[in-house]
Design an enzyme around this catalytic site. Structure first.
Site, mmCIF file in Angstrom:
data_model
loop_
_atom_site.group_PDB
_atom_site.id
_atom_site.type_symbol
_atom_site.label_atom_id
_atom_site.label_comp_id
_atom_site.label_asym_id
_atom_site.label_seq_id
_atom_site.Cartn_x
_atom_site.Cartn_y
_atom_site.Cartn_z
ATOM 1 N N GLU A 103 0.861 -1.179 0.000
ATOM 2 C CA GLU A 103 0.000 0.000 0.000
ATOM 3 C C GLU A 103 0.898 1.229 0.000
ATOM 4 O OE1 GLU A 103 -3.690 2.085 2.471
ATOM 5 O OE2 GLU A 103 -2.325 0.727 3.527
ATOM 6 N N ASP B 270 -3.041 11.937 -2.032
ATOM 7 C CA ASP B 270 -3.101 13.389 -2.180
ATOM 8 C C ASP B 270 -3.457 13.718 -3.624
ATOM 9 O OD1 ASP B 270 -2.572 16.157 -2.413
ATOM 10 O OD2 ASP B 270 -1.078 16.052 -0.815
ATOM 11 N N THR C 162 -10.478 2.768 4.939
ATOM 12 C CA THR C 162 -9.426 3.557 5.564
ATOM 13 C C THR C 162 -10.067 4.557 6.523
ATOM 14 O OG1 THR C 162 -9.397 5.427 4.035
ATOM 15 C CG2 THR C 162 -8.210 3.443 3.341
ATOM 16 N N GLU C 163 -9.231 5.234 7.296
ATOM 17 C CA GLU C 163 -9.762 6.263 8.197
ATOM 18 C C GLU C 163 -10.457 7.374 7.417
ATOM 19 O OE1 GLU C 163 -6.276 4.341 10.332
ATOM 20 O OE2 GLU C 163 -6.660 5.061 8.298
#
Length: 212
Positions: A44, A118, A191-192
């Protein structure tokens, strides 16, 4: 959002060399030896706080996972999570994604995950996007034949750009979801960021692509 500096991070990291691997370039071509098995290796890139990679490792004990994170202040949070769950099939690296070919041998990796990367929305920063062609070339070098990239994001612009980038590079689109949480996909590990955005009702995009 920039995370606050954690002056204790280096000391904490130094206590767990079995999880956060120092000098990972020395493991090039020998990652299966480090894990002690011949299971597939999935990485990842941009592992964040580690919820996805630890969740995947629990769900798939016969796959070895390596989380890559540039920021020490972030990877230490993933390390804390890993220490708590003590998963033998997860390692973490505090390195730059540009160094992937110095860390993994050709064909050593089976799959790449890119989660909520990002978006680098400004045009002058396009080369920093993890789905830009130079990164796709890096992944191709380390991936086994017909290796895959699985990509998730909440950013529609980045998703549309990435679909175009994948197509222009010649990758095969195997699965595309424009609304992951209202699809029939099973076993999705969030994911968070994914939890945060989905609770706000934001759409999650996902694509699986394969090198030919």
């Amino acid at each position: 959002m920039r995370l606050r500096n954690k002056p204790w991070a280096s000391d904490f990291i130094s206590q767990y060399p079995q999880y956060l691997i120092q000098a990972p370039e020395n493991q090039k071509g020998k990652w299966n030896e480090l894990f002690g098995n011949d299971n597939p290796i999935h990485i990842e890139v941009g592992t964040g706080k580690g919820q996805f990679i630890t969740g995947m490792a629990k769900q798939n004990p016969n796959i070895n996972y390596i989380g890559i994170e540039l920021s020490e202040n972030v990877v230490v949070l993933a390390l804390q999570k890993l220490v708590d769950v003590e998963l033998p099939n997860v390692k973490l690296l505090n390195v730059n994604a540009n160094d992937l070919t110095n860390i993994f041998e050709k064909g050593e990796v089976g799959q790449v995950y890119l989660n909520f990367s990002d978006p680098w929305p400004k045009k002058r920063h396009i080369k920093r996007r993890l789905t830009y062609k130079t990164f796709l070339a890096l992944y191709e070098t380390i991936l086994a034949d017909k290796g895959e990239i699985h990509f998730k994001t909440d950013n529609q612009g980045l998703f549309e750009y990435s679909l175009m980038s994948f197509s222009e590079y010649g990758l095969l689109l195997k699965y595309v979801s424009l609304d992951l949480h209202n699809s029939n996909m099973e076993g999705n590990i969030m994911t968070e960021y994914e939890e945060k955005f989905s609770k706000k009702g934001q759409r999650i995009y996902r694509v699986e692509v394969q090198y030919k």
